[in-house]
Design an enzyme around this catalytic site. Sequence first.
Site, short mmCIF file in Angstrom:
data_model
loop_
_atom_site.label_atom_id
_atom_site.label_comp_id
_atom_site.label_asym_id
_atom_site.label_seq_id
_atom_site.Cartn_x
_atom_site.Cartn_y
_atom_site.Cartn_z
N SER A 126 -6.85 -5.16 10.95
CA SER A 126 -6.97 -6.09 12.10
C SER A 126 -6.58 -7.54 11.83
O SER A 126 -6.60 -8.35 12.75
CB SER A 126 -8.40 -6.10 12.69
N THR A 127 -6.25 -7.89 10.59
CA THR A 127 -6.03 -9.31 10.29
C THR A 127 -4.57 -9.75 10.39
O THR A 127 -4.25 -10.89 10.07
CB THR A 127 -6.57 -9.67 8.89
N TYR A 163 -3.37 -8.09 14.98
CA TYR A 163 -4.59 -8.05 15.80
C TYR A 163 -5.47 -9.30 15.65
O TYR A 163 -6.52 -9.41 16.30
CB TYR A 163 -5.39 -6.78 15.51
N ASP A 221 1.48 -0.38 9.52
CA ASP A 221 1.72 0.89 10.23
C ASP A 221 3.21 1.27 10.15
O ASP A 221 3.56 2.40 9.77
CB ASP A 221 1.28 0.69 11.69
N ASN A 228 -2.33 1.71 15.65
CA ASN A 228 -2.74 1.37 17.02
C ASN A 228 -3.19 2.66 17.70
O ASN A 228 -3.03 3.75 17.16
CB ASN A 228 -1.64 0.65 17.79
N GLY A 235 3.97 -4.10 11.13
CA GLY A 235 3.07 -4.37 10.01
C GLY A 235 2.93 -3.18 9.08
O GLY A 235 3.90 -2.46 8.80
N ILE A 293 0.82 -1.21 0.00
CA ILE A 293 0.00 0.00 0.00
C ILE A 293 0.86 1.27 0.00
O ILE A 293 0.42 2.31 -0.50
CB ILE A 293 -1.00 -0.03 1.19
P1 ADP Z 1 -3.33 -5.08 12.49
O1 ADP Z 1 -2.53 -4.71 13.70
O2 ADP Z 1 -4.52 -4.15 12.26
O3 ADP Z 1 -3.70 -6.53 12.46
P2 ADP Z 1 -1.12 -5.48 10.57
O4 ADP Z 1 -0.31 -4.41 9.94
O5 ADP Z 1 -0.45 -6.40 11.52
O6 ADP Z 1 -2.38 -4.73 11.24
O7 ADP Z 1 -1.80 -6.35 9.43
C1 ADP Z 1 -2.89 -5.91 8.66
C2 ADP Z 1 -2.71 -6.41 7.23
O8 ADP Z 1 -1.79 -5.54 6.55
C3 ADP Z 1 -2.15 -7.81 7.08
O9 ADP Z 1 -2.87 -8.48 6.05
C4 ADP Z 1 -0.71 -7.56 6.63
O10 ADP Z 1 -0.22 -8.62 5.83
C5 ADP Z 1 -0.93 -6.33 5.78
N1 ADP Z 1 0.26 -5.52 5.45
C6 ADP Z 1 1.46 -5.44 6.07
N2 ADP Z 1 2.26 -4.56 5.43
C7 ADP Z 1 1.56 -4.10 4.36
C8 ADP Z 1 1.83 -3.20 3.29
N3 ADP Z 1 3.00 -2.57 3.18
N4 ADP Z 1 0.85 -2.98 2.36
C9 ADP Z 1 -0.35 -3.58 2.46
N5 ADP Z 1 -0.67 -4.44 3.44
C10 ADP Z 1 0.27 -4.70 4.38
#
Ligand code: ADP
Length: 170
Positions: A118-119, A122, A35, A25, A33, A12
């Site tokens: 959240s997937t 979280y 964030d 968060n 992740g 993203i």
């Molecule tokens: P949460 O804490 O809300 O669960 P995470 O970041 O741990 O958030 O994961 C949410 C989703 O984002 C997961 O499917 C993860 O694979 C995805 N993710 C991680 N990095 C990226 C990125 N750079 N672009 C898009 N999706 C991502």
Amino acid sequence: MSERFEILKGNITKLEIESIVNAANSSLLGGGGVDGAIHDAAGPELLEECRILGGCATGQAKITGGYNLPARWVIHTVGPVWRGGEHEEDELLASCYRNSLELAVENDILDIAFPSISTGAYSFPLDRAAEIAISEISKFLDSGVPLRRTVMVCFSDRVQTAYENALEKF
Ligand code: ADP
């Protein structure tokens, strides 16, 4: 849902789109992740702006600039931590999508991309989260808002399959 919604596989932070959503968060001060990836790509000014926002409650959303990201705006929303499903997780996840979309419209944003909120860390069950996401986005797009493009950005094949399966039910 039609031509205003799409599911893409990718990172993203690389997307050339007006706004992206961060699965943040409640401190809004960065994390792992998506964030962490958004803060790394946006640069330290994003954290400076987040500091003055004073955090964000679960299910709510706040907006900042995108700094070094291709996206002009970042909408930060805080997904629920999965605690078994009896703690309003479904409703809170739905609010993340709805409040992020509302904030986009309030700011005259036409194009928005979401990660799978959240997937990851979280632990929200993926298929259930995908159905909630698609259902909320679909309701919102049907309500006559001027949004032009809404994208679900999936970081892996597994995530993409879950969202495509959920979309087939609509
Ligand atoms: P949460 O804490 O809300 O669960 P995470 O970041 O741990 O958030 O994961 C949410 C989703 O984002 C997961 O499917 C993860 O694979 C995805 N993710 C991680 N990095 C990226 C990125 N750079 N672009 C898009 N999706 C991502």
